[in-house]
Design a protein around this motif. Structure first.
Motif, PDB file in Angstrom:
ATOM      1  N   ILE A  99       0.833  -1.200   0.000  1.00  0.00           N
ATOM      2  CA  ILE A  99       0.000   0.000   0.000  1.00  0.00           C
ATOM      3  C   ILE A  99       0.870   1.254   0.000  1.00  0.00           C
ATOM      4  CG2 ILE A  99      -1.645   1.329   1.366  1.00  0.00           C
ATOM      5  CD1 ILE A  99      -2.811  -1.418   2.261  1.00  0.00           C
ATOM      6  N   GLU A 100       1.896   1.278   0.828  1.00  0.00           N
ATOM      7  CA  GLU A 100       2.806   2.420   0.857  1.00  0.00           C
ATOM      8  C   GLU A 100       3.433   2.670  -0.508  1.00  0.00           C
ATOM      9  OE1 GLU A 100       5.270   3.201   4.550  1.00  0.00           O
ATOM     10  OE2 GLU A 100       4.957   1.035   4.697  1.00  0.00           O
ATOM     11  N   LEU A 101       3.655   1.585  -1.257  1.00  0.00           N
ATOM     12  CA  LEU A 101       4.317   1.680  -2.566  1.00  0.00           C
ATOM     13  C   LEU A 101       3.335   1.895  -3.714  1.00  0.00           C
ATOM     14  CD1 LEU A 101       6.858  -1.254  -2.053  1.00  0.00           C
ATOM     15  CD2 LEU A 101       7.333   1.204  -1.898  1.00  0.00           C
ATOM     16  N   GLY A 102       2.035   1.997  -3.389  1.00  0.00           N
ATOM     17  CA  GLY A 102       1.042   2.258  -4.417  1.00  0.00           C
ATOM     18  C   GLY A 102       0.487   1.031  -5.098  1.00  0.00           C
ATOM     19  N   LEU A 103       0.719  -0.152  -4.529  1.00  0.00           N
ATOM     20  CA  LEU A 103       0.191  -1.398  -5.077  1.00  0.00           C
ATOM     21  C   LEU A 103      -1.029  -1.838  -4.274  1.00  0.00           C
ATOM     22  CD1 LEU A 103       3.591  -3.321  -5.373  1.00  0.00           C
ATOM     23  CD2 LEU A 103       2.367  -2.198  -7.254  1.00  0.00           C
ATOM     24  N   LYS A 104      -1.980  -2.453  -4.936  1.00  0.00           N
ATOM     25  CA  LYS A 104      -3.151  -2.957  -4.223  1.00  0.00           C
ATOM     26  C   LYS A 104      -2.900  -4.394  -3.783  1.00  0.00           C
ATOM     27  CE  LYS A 104      -8.081  -3.980  -4.536  1.00  0.00           C
ATOM     28  NZ  LYS A 104      -9.324  -3.865  -5.320  1.00  0.00           N
ATOM     29  N   PRO A 105      -2.911  -4.666  -2.483  1.00  0.00           N
ATOM     30  CA  PRO A 105      -2.730  -6.039  -2.014  1.00  0.00           C
ATOM     31  C   PRO A 105      -4.062  -6.788  -1.944  1.00  0.00           C
ATOM     32  CG  PRO A 105      -2.752  -4.569  -0.136  1.00  0.00           C
ATOM     33  CD  PRO A 105      -2.959  -3.698  -1.359  1.00  0.00           C
ATOM     34  N   ILE A 106      -4.026  -8.034  -2.362  1.00  0.00           N
ATOM     35  CA  ILE A 106      -5.173  -8.933  -2.216  1.00  0.00           C
ATOM     36  C   ILE A 106      -4.696 -10.093  -1.353  1.00  0.00           C
ATOM     37  CG2 ILE A 106      -6.871 -10.362  -3.403  1.00  0.00           C
ATOM     38  CD1 ILE A 106      -6.297  -8.653  -5.931  1.00  0.00           C
ATOM     39  N   VAL A 107      -5.058 -10.068  -0.076  1.00  0.00           N
ATOM     40  CA  VAL A 107      -4.573 -11.060   0.891  1.00  0.00           C
ATOM     41  C   VAL A 107      -5.563 -12.214   0.953  1.00  0.00           C
ATOM     42  CG1 VAL A 107      -3.853 -11.470   3.265  1.00  0.00           C
ATOM     43  CG2 VAL A 107      -3.488  -9.203   2.223  1.00  0.00           C
ATOM     44  N   LEU A 108      -5.054 -13.417   0.723  1.00  0.00           N
ATOM     45  CA  LEU A 108      -5.872 -14.628   0.763  1.00  0.00           C
ATOM     46  C   LEU A 108      -5.455 -15.460   1.969  1.00  0.00           C
ATOM     47  CD1 LEU A 108      -5.657 -15.630  -3.028  1.00  0.00           C
ATOM     48  CD2 LEU A 108      -7.257 -14.051  -1.926  1.00  0.00           C
ATOM     49  N   GLU A 109      -6.377 -15.694   2.882  1.00  0.00           N
ATOM     50  CA  GLU A 109      -6.088 -16.455   4.107  1.00  0.00           C
ATOM     51  C   GLU A 109      -6.999 -17.674   4.176  1.00  0.00           C
ATOM     52  OE1 GLU A 109      -5.141 -18.304   7.223  1.00  0.00           O
ATOM     53  OE2 GLU A 109      -3.891 -16.553   6.697  1.00  0.00           O
ATOM     54  N   ARG A 110      -6.402 -18.845   4.286  1.00  0.00           N
ATOM     55  CA  ARG A 110      -7.179 -20.079   4.326  1.00  0.00           C
ATOM     56  C   ARG A 110      -8.052 -20.178   5.579  1.00  0.00           C
ATOM     57  NH1 ARG A 110      -2.976 -24.700   4.240  1.00  0.00           N
ATOM     58  NH2 ARG A 110      -4.831 -26.009   4.407  1.00  0.00           N
TER      59      ARG A 110
END
Length: 526
Positions: free
Chosen positions: A106-117
Motif C-alpha cells: 500500500i505504501e508503494l502504491g500497489l493494491k494487495p489482495i490477501v488470501l487467508e485459508r
C-alpha cells in the motif's frame, strides 16, 4: 523546541525501576538534577542484569527540560488509497509476513489482495476452543492457520537477531501504532502477549481495508496459474481464478499442502535443516529462583532462560537448544490435521501462569533425513511420522505423550505425571518410542548439560511433552538473492518462515516488506 539535558544509563533495584514515580526520582538523582529541573524522562532501553548477587534493572534514558518531540519514536505511518491502483499483488497468507507485505504494498502504491485459508482472528478462537476442549482439529483454522498466523495465539515474542534484514524499529513502531504497548520499543526482549496480539492483528487488517486493499478469509489456495514459467495468479478451493502482477507466497511453516502443490506442479523446492524435540515444563517459581537467586522474584518479571549444548551421537555432532521459551506461559496443541499431536508454547502479556515452558530441540541436518524416496519433502515426511506416532501412542486424540524429566534421563516410564498447563491433558509414554533412539539420546545429553547450568532443572520436578516439531519449515522455496523471485518461476516471491527466510514475527514482517519492495521492482521492470 525540546531541550535534551542528559543521556544516562543506570542500574536500579527492581522495586524502583518498575515504579514510575520512584524511577523518575532515581533517574533525576543519577543525572544530578532536582525535581522541577526536568519535565520529561524518556526511557530508551530496559533490561534485566542478573549477573550479580542481586538482580538489577539496567535503564537507558533521555532527560528533557521541556516535553520532547511527539515523534520521538519516529513518525506514524500514513497509507494512501490504493482501491483503484493499476497494479495488484496477491499475498497468500495473513500471518506476520503477509500482513506487513500488504501494508508495504500500500505504501508503494500497489493494491494487495490477501488470501487467508483460515478465519478472522476473533472467529478463529472458536476452533481453538474446540481443539483444546473437544480435541477437534480444523485443518484450516487452528493455532497455525488463521488471521495473524502462528504467532497470534502462540505467544507474540518480538525478539529477533535478524537486524540486517530490515528496520526492526520500524516494525515495532507499526505494531505500537496498531495498538501494541509502547513497552516493546524499550524492553530488551519485547513481548506483546497472546491475549493482546489479536487486537493488534485486527487493527493491521483494518488499515489494509481502509486503504483499499482486500483481505479474504476462508480462501485456501489449491492451484497456480502458471504460463511459460510465469506465475500469473492462483486458483482458490472454490475454483475462483485470481490474477495479479505478482504473487507473494507467505503461507507459514505448516502449510504442507502448498509444498505438495509446488512439488506436484514442478516448481523447485528444497529440503532444509530444521529441529525436532519436546516441550519441557517447570514451575515458574523454580526458574525464578534459579535465575534470580532469590526465594521470591518480587517486582521482577517471570524469569526466562536460553540454553544450548553440542551433542555427539553415532559420530555426528548436533546442537540441542531451547526454543521459544515461554515464562509464565502455557503449552498449547498445534496440530494442523487430525491424527497428529504437535505442541507449542505461549504466554499472556502479564506472564502470570504458574508454569514455565520451552521447546528443547535437536538440529536435524540433511544427512539425518532419508532423501532417496522423498527428496525435497524428506523433512516434512519425518515431521509427519513423529507427530502421527505421538498421536497414536497417546490414544489418537489431542492428549499429548509426556514423561517426567528425571524418568526420561533414567529410561523409566513415569508412574504419574505432574500438573500441567496443557489443556487437552497428558498420557505417560516412554518418549524414546515417540522420538526414536537417536533423537532421544541427543535430548538426554542436552538436558544433562542444562541441569548443570540451572539447579533443579533436570529432575522429576519437570516433565517433557511431545512433540515440538514446528520450530521452522523443513522445506525451502528458493529465491534469487537480489530479486527475491523464485529462480525458475517469474512473478513468484517466496516469503517469510514458510519459505525458509524468517524465524519469528519480526523477521517475517521484515521479509514481507522486502518482498513487497521486490515485487514493485519486478513490476516496474516489465
Amino acid at each position: 523546541m525540546s531541550d535534551l539535558l542528559r543521556e544516562i544509563e543506570v542500574l536500579l533495584p527492581p522495586a524502583v525501576a518498575y515504579d514510575e514515580f520512584a524511577r523518575y526520582r532515581a533517574l533525576l538523582e543519577a543525572a544530578g538534577l532536582q525535581p522541577g529541573q526536568a519535565d520529561f524522562v524518556h526511557l530508551r532501553k530496559r533490561s534485566i542484569d542478573a549477573r550479580g548477587r542481586q538482580p538489577l534493572v539496567r535503564l537507558r534514558a533521555d532527560i528533557y527540560q521541556t516535553p520532547p518531540p511527539t515523534d520521538l519514536f519516529g513518525p506514524w505511518f500514513q497509507y494512501p488509497d490504493v482501491s483503484r491502483a493499476r497494479r495488484s499483488v496477491i499475498i497468500v497468507g495473513a500471518g506476520s509476513a503477509g500482513l506487513f507485505a500488504a501494508l508495504r504494498c500500500i505504501e508503494l502504491g500497489l493494491k494487495p489482495i490477501v488470501l487467508e485459508r483460515g478465519k478472522d482472528v476473533r472467529t478463529r478462537r472458536r476452533d481453538l476452543a474446540a481443539l483444546n476442549k473437544e480435541h477437534l482439529v480444523n485443518p484450516d483454522s487452528n493455532y497455525c492457520f488463521g488471521e495473524g498466523g502462528a504467532g497470534t495465539y502462540s505467544d507474540g515474542k518480538l525478539y529477533t537477531r535478524a537486524t540486517k534484514r530490515g528496520d526492526v524499529g520500524r516494525i515495532l513502531r507499526l505494531l505500537v501504532q496498531h495498538g501494541a504497548t509502547p513497552d516493546i520499543l524499550v524492553d530488551a526482549h519485547p513481548h506483546i502477549g497472546t491475549n493482546k496480539l489479536p487486537y493488534v492483528v485486527a487493527a493491521l487488517r483494518e488499515s489494509i481495508l481502509q486503504a483499499g486493499g482486500e483481505v479474504r478469509f476462508d480462501t485456501r489456495v489449491d492451484d497456480l496459474i502458471l504460463e511459460n514459467n510465469h506465475l500469473r495468479g492462483v486458483v482458490t478451493a472454490s475454483g475462483e481464478a485470481l490474477e495479479a502482477d505478482a504473487v507473494i507466497l507467505a503461507t507459514g511453516h505448516s502449510a504442507r499442502d502448498i509444498y505438495e502443490l509446488l512439488h506436484r506442479r514442478g516448481v523447485l523446492i528444497e529440503a532444509k535443516p530444521f529441529a525436532l524435540g519436546v516441550r519441557v515444563e517447570h514451575q515458574q517459581a523454580l526458574i525464578d529462583r534459579a535465575q534470580y537467586r532469590l526465594s521470591e522474584r518480587g517486582d521482577l518479571p517471570a524469569a526466562s532462560y536460553s540454553l544450548v549444548h553440542q551433542t555427539q551421537v553415532q559420530g555426528r555432532q548436533r546442537g540441542v537448544f531451547s526454543f521459544c521459551m515461554c515464562p509464565g506461559g502455557f503449552i498449547v496443541p498445534s496440530a494442523t490435521a487430525p491424527g497428529e499431536v504437535v505442541v507449542n508454547g505461549m504466554s499472556p502479556s502479564r506472564r502470570d501462569s504458574r508454569f514455565a515452558n520451552s521447546g528443547i530441540v535437536a538440529a536435524i541436518e540433511l544427512e539425518d533425513m532419508d532423501l532417496r524416496q522423498h527428496g525435497a519433502l524428506a523433512g516434512l515426511r519425518l515431521q509427519q511420522q513423529i507427530e502421527q506416532r505421538a498421536c497414536r501412542l497417546a490414544g489418537n486424540t489431542q492428549l499429548a505423550p509426556a514423561q517426567r524429566l528425571g524418568d526420561f534421563l533414567k529410561g523409566n516410564v513415569s508412574a504419574e505425571l505432574l500438573e500441567t498447563s496443557y489443556q487437552p491433558g497428558l498420557v505417560p509414554v516412554a518418549m524414546d518410542e515417540v522420538l526414536g533412539n537417536n533423537l532421544a539420546e541427543r535430548l538426554r545429553q542436552g538436558f544433562r548439560n542444562f541441569g548443570q547450568k540451572i539447579p533443579g532443572y533436570a529432575t522429576n520436578a519437570a516433565q517433557i511433552v511431545g512433540v515440538e516439531s514446528r520450530t521452522s519449515s523443513p522445506v525451502r522455496i528458493p529465491r534469487d538473492r537480489d530479486t527475491l523471485q523464485h529462480p525458475e518461476v517469474r512473478g513468484l516471491f517466496p516469503c517469510g518462515e514458510g519459505a525458509g527466510y524468517a524465524g519469528g514475527i519480526v523477521s517475517a514482517a521484515m521479509d514481507g516488506e522486502r518482498c513487497a519492495e521486490a515485487a514493485l521492482a519486478a513490476i516496474a521492470a516489465k
